[in-house]
Design a protein around this motif. Sequence first.
Motif, PDB file in Angstrom:
ATOM      1  N   GLY A  36      54.741   4.691  52.889  1.00  0.00           N
ATOM      2  CA  GLY A  36      55.406   3.832  51.551  1.00  0.00           C
ATOM      3  C   GLY A  36      56.720   3.030  51.808  1.00  0.00           C
ATOM      4  N   ALA A  37      57.060   2.201  50.622  1.00  0.00           N
ATOM      5  CA  ALA A  37      58.115   1.655  51.114  1.00  0.00           C
ATOM      6  C   ALA A  37      59.314   2.344  50.735  1.00  0.00           C
ATOM      7  N   GLY A  38      59.405   3.472  50.085  1.00  0.00           N
ATOM      8  CA  GLY A  38      60.363   4.512  49.936  1.00  0.00           C
ATOM      9  C   GLY A  38      60.581   5.665  50.815  1.00  0.00           C
TER      10      GLY A  38
ATOM     11  N   ILE B  97      52.930  -4.268  48.555  1.00  0.00           N
ATOM     12  CA  ILE B  97      52.630  -3.369  47.446  1.00  0.00           C
ATOM     13  C   ILE B  97      53.066  -4.033  46.227  1.00  0.00           C
TER      14      ILE B  97
ATOM     15  N   ARG C  23      62.226   4.633  41.585  1.00  0.00           N
ATOM     16  CA  ARG C  23      62.054   5.968  41.833  1.00  0.00           C
ATOM     17  C   ARG C  23      62.699   6.823  40.604  1.00  0.00           C
TER      18      ARG C  23
ATOM     19  N   HIS D 216      52.685   7.591  38.737  1.00  0.00           N
ATOM     20  CA  HIS D 216      52.982   7.071  39.997  1.00  0.00           C
ATOM     21  C   HIS D 216      51.537   6.444  40.725  1.00  0.00           C
TER      22      HIS D 216
ATOM     23  N   GLY E 108      52.191   1.249  42.734  1.00  0.00           N
ATOM     24  CA  GLY E 108      52.173   0.527  43.828  1.00  0.00           C
ATOM     25  C   GLY E 108      51.239   1.334  44.844  1.00  0.00           C
TER      26      GLY E 108
ATOM     27  N   LEU F 200      49.188   2.581  47.872  1.00  0.00           N
ATOM     28  CA  LEU F 200      49.133   2.167  49.514  1.00  0.00           C
ATOM     29  C   LEU F 200      47.588   2.146  49.829  1.00  0.00           C
TER      30      LEU F 200
HETATM   31  C1  OXD Z   1      56.313   3.901  47.916  1.00  0.00           C
HETATM   32  C2  OXD Z   1      55.679   4.444  46.490  1.00  0.00           C
HETATM   33  O1  OXD Z   1      57.430   4.487  48.134  1.00  0.00           O
HETATM   34  O2  OXD Z   1      54.332   4.069  46.356  1.00  0.00           O
HETATM   35  O3  OXD Z   1      55.890   3.019  48.588  1.00  0.00           O
HETATM   36  O4  OXD Z   1      56.448   5.154  45.807  1.00  0.00           O
END
Ligand code: OXD
Length: 319
Positions: free
Chosen positions: A75-77, A101, A234, A282, A285, A287
């Motif tokens: 993920g990006a986070g 994403i 978030r 959620h 975005g 993946l």
């Molecule tokens: C991410 C997410 O961290 O989808 O990419 O929350």
Amino acid sequence: MTVSQSILVYSKYQHDLPKFEKVLSKALPDVEINYADTPERAERHFPHTTILYGWGFTAAWLRQMPQLRWVQKMGAGVDDIVGSWPADRDIVLTRTDGRLIATRMAEYVLAMILDHNLRLDYARDLQQKRSWAYFEPGKLAQLTVGIAGLGEIGSEVAKLLRPHKCRLIGWRRSEAKADFVDKVFVGDGQLRDFVAGCDVVVLVLPMTAGTRRKFNRDVFASFKPNAHLINVGRGGVIDEDDLLAAFDQGRLARASLDVFGEEPLPAAHPFWTHPRVVMTPHICGPLIPEDVAPHFVANVKAYMAGQPLTNRVDVGRQY
Ligand code: OXD
């Protein structure tokens, strides 16, 4: 000396793994790659794994992998692992490039803005009641949209909204160049002025010690009474109790939420049934292996050639 690498790919979604395998085995035919969708299956590979590519694991796993040198978060986070990162180990952390994403996330934001602005929830109510009643939908050019967080994803949101002629403003932690927005507010000192000017506030912030519950009662007090809050970053950046209290006080017309302080959102949480909340689990975005795995492949090739990796995380800064 060439060190042979052993990659562990971990995703708790079974259906993802064959798709990751398809991309990775073709692009990296000479590299050992193991796939796991449960902690038990992953554990078998801990002793020899040198590179971990995945999500849904904990930082405690890293301590059990003596050969591990590099982790790429799917993920990006990275908020779920940086807090307990094994700083005494020499392990590099990279993450998925948010731009991979961002398109879907930006489209989600646009859809939520349009849904509220065209009063489509009201239209659905009318349909339920078989009521043929006139109402006036809004138009985007009347809105000021504020984007909090102008990184890879926030910039994509601004880029998608730009042609729709709304006024675009942004907020970020520190001074830096920002494309597509008319004005940027910077730092905590300007946060309340930023929200006070917005009809829509879009949160695209990472979760760090500095952003935790940043959107709380003090900040909600500066929102316009009919503001629309959209959170795709978030959940923890919002104080959810303060948001509910703000609704009770007639502040904010709607919150469109894809992320929550606790996920899955507990069944008893008031958001599920709140008339001012529109929520999704959620999903904004996702993946998609075909979208994100090529970035990992490029990083593996760079790693093996001794070149710098892209999207390195500064563990101290937490993103
Ligand atoms: C991410 C997410 O961290 O989808 O990419 O929350």
